[in-house]
Scaffold this active site. Sequence first.
Site, mmCIF file in Angstrom:
data_model
loop_
_atom_site.group_PDB
_atom_site.id
_atom_site.type_symbol
_atom_site.label_atom_id
_atom_site.label_comp_id
_atom_site.label_asym_id
_atom_site.label_seq_id
_atom_site.Cartn_x
_atom_site.Cartn_y
_atom_site.Cartn_z
ATOM 1 N N ASP A 100 0.861 -1.173 0.000
ATOM 2 C CA ASP A 100 0.000 0.000 0.000
ATOM 3 C C ASP A 100 0.904 1.233 0.000
ATOM 4 O O ASP A 100 2.025 1.199 0.496
ATOM 5 C CB ASP A 100 -0.917 -0.022 1.227
ATOM 6 C CG ASP A 100 -1.941 1.102 1.157
ATOM 7 O OD1 ASP A 100 -2.180 1.630 0.055
ATOM 8 O OD2 ASP A 100 -2.497 1.451 2.208
ATOM 9 N N GLY A 102 0.498 4.162 1.403
ATOM 10 C CA GLY A 102 0.367 5.129 2.488
ATOM 11 C C GLY A 102 -0.935 5.899 2.355
ATOM 12 O O GLY A 102 -1.331 6.639 3.239
ATOM 13 N N GLY A 103 -1.625 5.690 1.225
ATOM 14 C CA GLY A 103 -2.887 6.396 0.980
ATOM 15 C C GLY A 103 -3.948 6.069 2.023
ATOM 16 O O GLY A 103 -4.714 6.936 2.434
ATOM 17 N N PHE A 104 -3.949 4.821 2.468
ATOM 18 C CA PHE A 104 -4.970 4.471 3.455
ATOM 19 C C PHE A 104 -4.744 5.212 4.772
ATOM 20 O O PHE A 104 -5.689 5.557 5.479
ATOM 21 C CB PHE A 104 -5.015 2.957 3.696
ATOM 22 C CG PHE A 104 -6.183 2.563 4.549
ATOM 23 C CD1 PHE A 104 -7.477 2.681 4.072
ATOM 24 C CD2 PHE A 104 -5.993 2.128 5.853
ATOM 25 C CE1 PHE A 104 -8.576 2.372 4.867
ATOM 26 C CE2 PHE A 104 -7.078 1.801 6.654
ATOM 27 C CZ PHE A 104 -8.368 1.917 6.160
ATOM 28 N N ASP A 154 -2.911 7.780 -2.992
ATOM 29 C CA ASP A 154 -4.257 8.297 -3.261
ATOM 30 C C ASP A 154 -4.773 9.062 -2.054
ATOM 31 O O ASP A 154 -4.190 8.998 -0.976
ATOM 32 C CB ASP A 154 -5.210 7.142 -3.596
ATOM 33 C CG ASP A 154 -5.360 6.157 -2.438
ATOM 34 O OD1 ASP A 154 -4.349 5.920 -1.739
ATOM 35 O OD2 ASP A 154 -6.447 5.624 -2.236
ATOM 36 N N GLN A 196 -11.280 6.291 -6.456
ATOM 37 C CA GLN A 196 -11.982 6.771 -5.259
ATOM 38 C C GLN A 196 -13.365 7.293 -5.672
ATOM 39 O O GLN A 196 -13.955 6.748 -6.573
ATOM 40 C CB GLN A 196 -11.116 7.832 -4.551
ATOM 41 C CG GLN A 196 -9.843 7.270 -3.928
ATOM 42 C CD GLN A 196 -10.110 6.384 -2.712
ATOM 43 O OE1 GLN A 196 -11.236 6.315 -2.200
ATOM 44 N NE2 GLN A 196 -9.086 5.689 -2.234
ATOM 45 N N GLY A 223 -11.486 3.087 -0.751
ATOM 46 C CA GLY A 223 -12.448 3.910 -0.016
ATOM 47 C C GLY A 223 -13.790 3.269 0.243
ATOM 48 O O GLY A 223 -14.759 3.946 0.552
ATOM 49 N N ASP A 273 -7.719 -8.114 -0.167
ATOM 50 C CA ASP A 273 -6.840 -8.195 0.998
ATOM 51 C C ASP A 273 -7.656 -7.815 2.204
ATOM 52 O O ASP A 273 -8.613 -7.044 2.099
ATOM 53 C CB ASP A 273 -5.661 -7.218 0.893
ATOM 54 C CG ASP A 273 -6.074 -5.807 1.265
ATOM 55 O OD1 ASP A 273 -6.666 -5.116 0.415
ATOM 56 O OD2 ASP A 273 -5.877 -5.409 2.430
ATOM 57 N N CYS A 311 -10.727 -29.813 6.550
ATOM 58 C CA CYS A 311 -9.575 -28.907 6.400
ATOM 59 C C CYS A 311 -8.258 -29.666 6.621
ATOM 60 O O CYS A 311 -8.160 -30.532 7.486
ATOM 61 C CB CYS A 311 -9.692 -27.758 7.397
ATOM 62 S SG CYS A 311 -8.302 -26.616 7.319
ATOM 63 N N CYS A 313 -5.348 -28.145 7.402
ATOM 64 C CA CYS A 313 -4.362 -27.276 8.067
ATOM 65 C C CYS A 313 -3.755 -27.971 9.287
ATOM 66 O O CYS A 313 -4.255 -28.983 9.762
ATOM 67 C CB CYS A 313 -4.987 -25.937 8.462
ATOM 68 S SG CYS A 313 -5.857 -25.979 10.035
ATOM 69 N N CYS A 316 -6.252 -28.435 12.204
ATOM 70 C CA CYS A 316 -7.303 -29.435 12.012
ATOM 71 C C CYS A 316 -6.751 -30.859 11.935
ATOM 72 O O CYS A 316 -7.429 -31.813 12.293
ATOM 73 C CB CYS A 316 -8.123 -29.105 10.774
ATOM 74 S SG CYS A 316 -9.079 -27.588 10.973
ATOM 75 N N HIS A 342 -5.449 -21.956 10.610
ATOM 76 C CA HIS A 342 -6.695 -22.486 10.047
ATOM 77 C C HIS A 342 -7.396 -21.446 9.171
ATOM 78 O O HIS A 342 -7.801 -21.747 8.035
ATOM 79 C CB HIS A 342 -7.656 -22.964 11.143
ATOM 80 C CG HIS A 342 -9.002 -23.263 10.580
ATOM 81 N ND1 HIS A 342 -9.275 -24.416 9.868
ATOM 82 C CD2 HIS A 342 -10.132 -22.500 10.513
ATOM 83 C CE1 HIS A 342 -10.515 -24.366 9.411
ATOM 84 N NE2 HIS A 342 -11.049 -23.212 9.782
HETATM 85 ZN ZN LIG Z 1 -8.056 -26.109 9.544
#
Ligand SMILES: [Zn+2]
Length: 393
Positions: A100, A102-104, A154, A196, A223, A273, A311, A313, A316, A342
């Site tokens: 990013d 820095g706009g946020f 932005d 925006q 935004g 994201d 799952c 992971c 799990c 997870h």
């Molecule tokens: Zn899992």
Amino acid sequence: MLEKSQHREQVLGFEIKFRNGMARVGAIHTAHGVFDTPIFMPVGTNGNVKLMRADQLKQIGVGILLGNSYHLAVKPGLDVIKLHGGLHNFMGWKGGILTDSGGFQVFSLRELRQINDDGVLIRSPVDGSKMFLTPELSMEIQKVLGSDIVMVLDHCPGPKESYEEALRSLKRTQQWADRCLKYGVKEGQMLFAIAQGGMYEDLRRLSAQGLSELPFDGFAVGGLSLGEEFEKTLYLTNVTVESLPSEKPRYFMGGGSPELIVHLVEIGVDMFDSVFPTRLARHGTALTFKGRLNIKSAKFKNDLDPIEGECDCVACRNYSRSYVHHLLDRGEVLGGILLTNHNLRFMMRFMERLRQSIFDGTFLDLKKEVVDSYAKSESDKFCYDSADSTLSG
Ligand SMILES: [Zn+2]
């Protein structure tokens, strides 16, 4: 739409492999790998995804993660990053990185900043230091970081901003995008613009159309997901996406709940994201295809099942809900680590299923399943997650 870099045989760009309605399956080609879209990108604000090592992220299937230019420029500072030869080496991550601009922070640290057409003066909430962030400085910081996808600086207006203010920030965003483009990125980097326009339909269109005329590698919808109604998020994203070039990647910034993703993939968004899965994990909540589960709840005290049966992971495969519940109950860090593993693995499995469903024509069935599951599961305040994500990841 693959374009050859002028300097080497590295092919950067975006390809659309398959379309189904407005939804599409594609791949983004970066200097650190090729990643299937729609893609979910975890947030690593400070050069780490909270509670996760880089090798674990890779194992889970994470392709691209986020870094934050402004925060990394404050701490550890660019000199330290330079010593390592960039952010990839600094954090031991060989995959893709999107930073990013820095706009946020222009939005999230609005109490700590002064803005004009040249740039924005930000006082760091970490150490009080001041930085006058311009489009050119943001580009320079992201060059040092060496991110694969660079975002333009932005001006992100708040969700309650007046029409006049939203228009002013839109014009500034357009000028800054132009300055970022002129400053340029280094070899191997791609540059994305950010549309925006606040909560105003005509301004959303105007912003997207203006930026579309410039040769960016991709376009973000900025935004939104800042606390406005869900329907408004969807509507304004759609208005924006309709005005963006269809052959370029579209990235919805700061939104990543399964309900939101499934709706936005349907209208042609490719990249997401959010701190959503990692933050929920640290608060004891698991994401599953049957909705959210609050593992802290006493009902899991004697539950010998894994968090989610299908799952694969580490949590799990090895532990019961009862054990994770116990760790969370005792405030053990391992509880958050297991749930973060997870939830991120869930997001990867979720995106895999989304891509597959677009291919095989079952997208609407999957959408219904997700919407039904998440409508039934307990709602929580983390659904809109951007507004306070500036520091905590
Ligand atoms: Zn899992």
